[in-house]
Design a protein around this motif. Structure first.
Motif, PDB file in Angstrom:
ATOM      1  N   TRP A  54      18.161  54.925   8.609  1.00 33.57           N
ATOM      2  CA  TRP A  54      17.870  55.934   7.583  1.00 33.57           C
ATOM      3  C   TRP A  54      17.918  57.348   8.153  1.00 33.57           C
ATOM      4  O   TRP A  54      18.334  58.282   7.462  1.00 33.57           O
ATOM      5  CB  TRP A  54      16.509  55.646   6.942  1.00 33.57           C
ATOM      6  N   GLU A  98      20.283  60.268   6.874  1.00 35.52           N
ATOM      7  CA  GLU A  98      19.711  61.573   6.525  1.00 35.52           C
ATOM      8  C   GLU A  98      20.493  62.711   7.175  1.00 35.52           C
ATOM      9  O   GLU A  98      20.766  63.732   6.532  1.00 35.52           O
ATOM     10  CB  GLU A  98      18.251  61.637   6.941  1.00 35.52           C
ATOM     11  N   TYR A  99      20.851  62.577   8.423  1.00 34.74           N
ATOM     12  CA  TYR A  99      21.643  63.603   9.093  1.00 34.74           C
ATOM     13  C   TYR A  99      22.962  63.831   8.365  1.00 34.74           C
ATOM     14  O   TYR A  99      23.387  64.973   8.154  1.00 34.74           O
ATOM     15  CB  TYR A  99      21.919  63.211  10.541  1.00 34.74           C
ATOM     16  N   ILE A 114      10.724  58.387   7.632  1.00 33.72           N
ATOM     17  CA  ILE A 114      12.129  58.783   7.474  1.00 33.72           C
ATOM     18  C   ILE A 114      12.674  58.268   6.150  1.00 33.72           C
ATOM     19  O   ILE A 114      13.345  58.991   5.414  1.00 33.72           O
ATOM     20  CB  ILE A 114      12.975  58.271   8.653  1.00 33.72           C
ATOM     21  N   ARG A 153      11.208  60.322   3.428  1.00 40.09           N
ATOM     22  CA  ARG A 153      11.756  61.684   3.460  1.00 40.09           C
ATOM     23  C   ARG A 153      13.153  61.734   2.846  1.00 40.09           C
ATOM     24  O   ARG A 153      13.502  62.689   2.142  1.00 40.09           O
ATOM     25  CB  ARG A 153      11.787  62.165   4.905  1.00 40.09           C
ATOM     26  N   LEU A 154      13.941  60.698   3.087  1.00 44.17           N
ATOM     27  CA  LEU A 154      15.282  60.635   2.503  1.00 44.17           C
ATOM     28  C   LEU A 154      15.202  60.541   0.987  1.00 44.17           C
ATOM     29  O   LEU A 154      15.955  61.209   0.265  1.00 44.17           O
ATOM     30  CB  LEU A 154      16.034  59.435   3.085  1.00 44.17           C
ATOM     31  N   ARG A 179      14.378  63.915  -0.395  1.00 43.88           N
ATOM     32  CA  ARG A 179      15.550  64.806  -0.418  1.00 43.88           C
ATOM     33  C   ARG A 179      16.400  64.528  -1.654  1.00 43.88           C
ATOM     34  O   ARG A 179      16.873  65.453  -2.325  1.00 43.88           O
ATOM     35  CB  ARG A 179      16.389  64.620   0.844  1.00 43.88           C
TER      36      ARG A 179
END
Length: 223
Positions: free
Chosen positions: A81, A85-86, A155, A158-159, A162
């Motif tokens: 993940w 995300e990057y 993570i 957080r994704l 976003r």
């Protein structure tokens, strides 16, 4: 974009591991071969003893990095993940149109994965197969609330956050942004799973990909 991604480090919550596997050749081999072995035999049949045999090392050496195979699965899921995300951040950064940015984000989190040469010890397509087939086992446990408080899923969450921000940017009065964002992320995995194992109950086949489905769904909802 590729040059920028190449200098970024994939960071996993440090409570998941005892010793960061990225800091040694043995640790990287543990990650590399665990992906291959879990893909081959499934998570239920996977053991550190079998992994030790595969990497030519004692089982005890693996326990210096992870206290259990559950923690190893958490690590693999978090790494995946974070990698997604990057890509999402970099590939959507310069897009000014909110709807096009959201569509690109949906493409990134739902597309079929290809090899990323920047991480030679990680086979991303095999890792993606593990995420599709096994990742739910990392959180469908009795300990999920405790592990959530410890930050193991930060993570992943957080994704989703976003994606929710991009959804709200398209339609600020939409009330179900987080629900839609989490549906895109988990629904994509489920559609890929159905495509592979139960193709008779999904419309995602041939040219109709999960990406097409979720872009269609989201654009209709956010009209």
């Amino acid at each position: 974009m590729k040059d920028l991604l190449s200098v970024l480090k994939i960071s996993v919550p440090d409570k998941i591991f005892i010793k960061d596997p990225e800091t040694s050749n043995l640790g990287q081999r543990i990650i590399e071969q665990s992906i291959i072995l879990i893909n081959e035999i499934g998570f239920e049949n996977f053991t550190f003893k079998k992994l030790g045999t595969k990497i030519g090392s004692n089982e005890s050496s693996i326990y210096r990095y992870f206290e259990s195979k559950h923690k190893l699965l958490l690590y693999l899921s978090s790494w995946y993940w974070a990698w997604i995300e990057y890509q999402l951040v970099i590939e959507t950064f310069s897009i000014s149109n909110d709807l096009e940015k959201l569509k690109t984000a949906i493409l990134i989190v739902t597309r079929t994965i290809k090899v990323d040469s920047k991480f030679s010890h990680i086979n991303e397509p095999l890792l993606y197969r593990i995420i599709v087939n096994e990742s739910f086992k990392s959180y469908l446990t009795k300990e999920v609330d405790i592990e959530n408080k410890e930050g193991y899923f930060e993570i992943y969450k957080r994704l989703i956050a976003r994606l929710e921000q991009m959804i709200i940017a398209v339609k600020p009065d939409y009330k179900y942004g987080l629900s839609l964002a989490s549906t895109i992320l988990e629904g994509s995995l489920h559609q890929h799973f159905l495509f592979e194992h139960f193709p008779s109950i999904t419309s995602c086949k041939n040219e109709e990909t999960p990406t097409n489905f979720f872009i269609h769904l989201v654009t209709k909802i956010l009209k």
